[in-house]
Design an enzyme around this catalytic site. Structure first.
Site, short mmCIF file in Angstrom:
data_model
loop_
_atom_site.label_atom_id
_atom_site.label_comp_id
_atom_site.label_asym_id
_atom_site.label_seq_id
_atom_site.Cartn_x
_atom_site.Cartn_y
_atom_site.Cartn_z
N ALA A 93 -23.12 -2.81 -5.61
CA ALA A 93 -22.57 -1.46 -5.75
C ALA A 93 -21.82 -1.23 -7.05
CB ALA A 93 -21.65 -1.15 -4.57
N ASN B 4 -16.52 -5.27 -0.82
CA ASN B 4 -17.13 -6.50 -1.33
C ASN B 4 -17.17 -6.47 -2.85
OD1 ASN B 4 -17.86 -8.36 0.78
ND2 ASN B 4 -19.33 -6.85 1.49
N HIS C 179 -16.85 3.92 -7.60
CA HIS C 179 -16.11 2.74 -8.05
C HIS C 179 -15.80 2.91 -9.54
CE1 HIS C 179 -17.05 0.69 -4.32
NE2 HIS C 179 -18.33 0.95 -4.51
#
Length: 274
Positions: free
Chosen positions: A130, A196, A226
């Site tokens: 991600a 994660n 993010h």
């Protein structure tokens, strides 16, 4: 000069949830390079019917899975799967691709895993999943890095069934709300399915204790966001990634499976991007 062709790699997949299904579909579609899906390990194979997997691929037998002549094992089943199967796969002579990298916030597990990998001459592969820029941050650590900060924002639906529900009323939240600020070791334990990325960032960068993480529930967004900022002798890095959540599991995104497939493809590709 005689040349020996590189044989097709045989891949085993642990877990057949949202990410696992997308990875399996991608391998079967030829999106993972010269890679064959040989075995898929699940807890109870009788729960799965009508899958698109080749006959005999799906199994709930650990012995059958690890005796399938695998070259690489791909974990998509969560932290417990990392703890239970990673070392076993390495000892069987397989490279291991770990998606639930937050399990390595357990320093003893990380140390033991890397020691077995060294002994066996095998690799633990961490796909970007991600996040982006792990290669740049890893290179930066060859010099001095002053700080690395990750800010993760996810919509309300991504936080259902997580620690966030214990401290917030997700039904009434109306503005971006900080639910955690601290180091990456603690964040990866509190949000094993959702952060994660902080563990991957820590392993590529300056470690769990030195990586700052901020986590927000944000009802104003639809994508998982993010933001990474890093400063050091090599310069400054600012990265923002907006990932579309998977309809089957809003805690993860489409890009996770794509990242796994890309990492698999590089194992047999004549060109590698690093």
């Amino acid at each position: 000069m005689n040349k020996t062709a590189k044989r097709q790699i045989r891949a085993g997949l642990i877990g057949y949830g949202t990410a696992g299904r997308d990875v399996a579909k991608g391998i079967l579609a030829g999106n993972a390079g010269d890679c064959q899906l040989t075995a898929v390990l699940v807890r109870n194979s009788h729960r799965y019917s009508g899958t698109e997997l080749p006959a005999g691929t799906l199994t709930d037998s650990i012995d059958a899975f690890f005796n399938a002549g695998l070259d690489v094992v791909i974990e998509t089943a969560g932290h417990d799967a990392v703890r239970h199967y990673t070392s076993h796969a390495l000892s069987k002579g397989c490279d291991v691709m770990v998606v639930s990298v937050g399990a390595f916030s357990d320093q003893a597990l990380l140390n033991d895993t890397l020691e077995i990998a060294r002994q066996q001459g095998k690799r633990v592969i961490i796909p970007s999943a991600a996040i982006a820029g792990l290669d740049r941050l890893s290179a930066a650590t060859l010099g001095h890095v002053d700080s690395i900060t990750l800010t993760t924002r996810k919509p309300v639906k991504a936080w259902r069934g997580t620690f966030a529900e214990e401290i917030l009323n997700l039904d009434t939240i109306s503005e971006p709300t900080l639910v955690f600020e601290g180091n990456a070791r603690e964040s990866s334990r509190l949000f094993p399915e959702s952060v994660n990325v902080s563990a991957a960032l820590s392993l590529a960068g300056i470690g769990f204790e030195s990586t700052t993480v901020r986590v927000l529930v944000d009802p104003t967004i639809e994508k998982n966001i993010h933001e990474v900022s890093a400063q050091g002798v090599s310069g400054e890095v600012r990265i923002e990634v907006q990932n579309t959540p998977s309809p089957g599991n809003p805690k993860t995104g489409y890009i996770v499976a794509m990242s796994i497939l890309s990492s698999l493809r590089q194992l047999t590709s004549p060109m590698i991007f690093s």
